[in-house]
Design an enzyme around this catalytic site. Structure first.
Site, PDB file in Angstrom:
ATOM      1  N   GLN A   1       0.371   6.688  -6.253  1.00 13.87           N
ATOM      2  CA  GLN A   1      -0.910   7.267  -5.838  1.00 13.87           C
ATOM      3  C   GLN A   1      -0.788   8.790  -5.851  1.00 13.87           C
ATOM      4  O   GLN A   1       0.081   9.353  -5.179  1.00 13.87           O
ATOM      5  CB  GLN A   1      -1.282   6.787  -4.430  1.00 13.87           C
ATOM      6  CG  GLN A   1      -2.656   7.225  -3.974  1.00 13.87           C
ATOM      7  CD  GLN A   1      -2.928   6.808  -2.537  1.00 13.87           C
ATOM      8  OE1 GLN A   1      -2.354   7.383  -1.604  1.00 13.87           O
ATOM      9  NE2 GLN A   1      -3.783   5.816  -2.351  1.00 13.87           N
TER      10      GLN A   1
ATOM     11  N   SER B   1       0.826  -1.213   0.000  1.00 14.88           N
ATOM     12  CA  SER B   1       0.000   0.000   0.000  1.00 14.88           C
ATOM     13  C   SER B   1       0.857   1.259   0.000  1.00 14.88           C
ATOM     14  O   SER B   1       1.985   1.256   0.503  1.00 14.88           O
ATOM     15  CB  SER B   1      -0.886   0.026   1.252  1.00 14.88           C
ATOM     16  OG  SER B   1      -2.028  -0.754   1.064  1.00 14.88           O
TER      17      SER B   1
ATOM     18  N   TYR C   1      -9.074  13.010   2.426  1.00 15.59           N
ATOM     19  CA  TYR C   1      -8.385  14.024   1.648  1.00 15.59           C
ATOM     20  C   TYR C   1      -9.325  14.630   0.593  1.00 15.59           C
ATOM     21  O   TYR C   1     -10.512  14.333   0.575  1.00 15.59           O
ATOM     22  CB  TYR C   1      -7.097  13.436   1.062  1.00 15.59           C
ATOM     23  CG  TYR C   1      -6.157  12.971   2.157  1.00 15.59           C
ATOM     24  CD1 TYR C   1      -5.779  13.836   3.189  1.00 15.59           C
ATOM     25  CD2 TYR C   1      -5.697  11.664   2.216  1.00 15.59           C
ATOM     26  CE1 TYR C   1      -4.958  13.421   4.226  1.00 15.59           C
ATOM     27  CE2 TYR C   1      -4.868  11.227   3.250  1.00 15.59           C
ATOM     28  CZ  TYR C   1      -4.509  12.114   4.251  1.00 15.59           C
ATOM     29  OH  TYR C   1      -3.696  11.694   5.281  1.00 15.59           O
TER      30      TYR C   1
ATOM     31  N   GLY D   1       0.279  -2.639   4.373  1.00 11.08           N
ATOM     32  CA  GLY D   1       1.025  -1.447   4.734  1.00 11.08           C
ATOM     33  C   GLY D   1       2.029  -1.753   5.816  1.00 11.08           C
ATOM     34  O   GLY D   1       3.163  -2.179   5.563  1.00 11.08           O
TER      35      GLY D   1
END
Length: 371
Positions: A101, A23, A183, A324
């Site tokens: 990303q 991730s 976000y 992650g």
């Protein structure tokens, strides 16, 4: 033995060697937005370790979009050159595909790093003006963001498009639009943070407009043979917030625009969230999006056990497992999982001397147990 976790998967012109994905993980150590030796180690370590795909951390398309002073950006030639050094290394010595990303923090920008409390910066700490769909702060004591004008929204699309083109020059195999974790794009989606009275607020279609327009311009700037996905916070875990039902609808709309997968996460928009943390706690949501939107899904969420990861893929709950902190704890997780599952992992040429089959004396106890 066949292991679904180690079966290949095609996304457009990219074939991933297995279903294990690292991730995007914010590192809060960039210098003027640029990657450095830490990123070379951090991402290179995973790229060598046998994962099918390694995602670079949330990388912001302009300086205002950063979470902290130390967050990554891809908006200058210096940013691009520094990141290319890292990705060139990963592709030369690693075995993983490389993904990026792209993000903008919106009202959650201008903060301290989490290790220092994660609160809004003061003027003496170099605070900057944040922007959002509406002038609603994330929490008490946080900056009140300025609501974006429609011309500013269009300018943001240009910033994202410019970063997409830089990502192509860097050499990435895949990009992902960040529409989660509270976000900017997530802020447009949720009625808790979006109270606009124009075509970007109100109804579900209006609240999805920013995400869909943004994805469309990013997809148009990205090569047709390379995959592009989206990370969604599929639910706010707060009454009156963004829901799984809405995520299913958004996933359908994104697929129609050329989205190749949905990366399923949740939360991050509101401090009142109550998240039911448990290993694989997003899998039911992922399975629903996979089925109802008919799109491949990645799932993240406390999955650090090879048997659980394999069962999730085998049962059709998700197509990929995102790791992650579990990957940080064990950057050779794919090697170890393959050994336990009787599958074949990917090894760089310089790492093959460590293969268990080349050290039978060390692993003879496993042969005895399984005999």
């Amino acid at each position: 033995m066949h292991s679904p976790l180690f079966s290949p998967f095609e996304l457009r012109g990219l074939t991933l060697k297995n279903r294990l994905v690292v991730s995007p993980m914010c590192q809060y150590i960039s210098e003027n937005g640029s990657a450095n030796d830490w990123h070379l180690y951090h991402l290179g370590n995973f790229s060598i370790g046998g994962f099918g795909l390694v995602m670079t951390e949330a990388t912001n398309v302009n300086a205002v979009g950063k979470i902290t002073h130390k967050c990554a950006t891809l908006c200058t030639d210096e940013n691009e050159a520094a990141l290319k050094r890292v990705i060139d290394f990963n592709k030369k010595f690693g075995v993983a595909a490389q993904g990026l990303q792209l993000a903008h923090a919106g009202r959650k920008g201008s903060t301290q790093p989490p290790a220092l409390g994660g609160q809004s910066l003061s003027s003496g700490e170099g605070a900057w003006e944040t922007v959002a769909p509406s002038a609603i702060p994330y929490a008490a004591g946080w900056h009140t963001p300025r609501a974006l004008t429609k011309p500013e929204i269009k300018a943001l699309y240009d910033d994202f498009t410019a970063s997409v083109r830089r990502a192509e020059r860097v050499g990435y195999d895949l990009i992902e639009m960040h529409a989660g974790h509270g976000y900017l794009t997530h802020q447009f989606l949720s009625p808790l943070s979006n109270q606009r009275d124009d075509e970007y607020g109100g109804s579900l279609n209006n609240r999805m407009r920013f995400a869909l327009e943004l994805f469309e311009v990013m997809r148009a700037a990205w090569p047709k043979d390379k995959p592009m996905g989206a990370r969604l916070s599929t639910c706010d875990w707060v009454d009156g917030g963004w829901t799984v039902d809405e995520s299913v609808e958004l996933a359908r709309e994104l697929k129609a625009l050329g989205c190749d997968y949905i990366d399923v996460s949740s939360g991050g928009l509101h401090p009142a969230q109550v998240v039911p943390l448990a290993p694989g706690y997003h899998t039911k949501i992922a399975q629903r999006i996979r089925k109802e939107a008919d799109i491949p899904v990645m799932v993240v969420g406390l999955i650090a056990d090879h048997d659980l990861a394999n069962r999730i893929v085998e049962s059709g709950q998700a197509d990929f497992i995102c790791m992650g902190r579990g990957a940080m704890w064990d950057p050779r997780f794919p090697w170890h999982a393959a050994e336990e599952l009787g599958a074949e992992a990917s090894y760089p040429a310089r790492s093959t001397p460590c293969l268990p089959k080349l050290r039978p004396q060390l692993f003879s106890h496993r042969q005895e147990v399984t005999a």
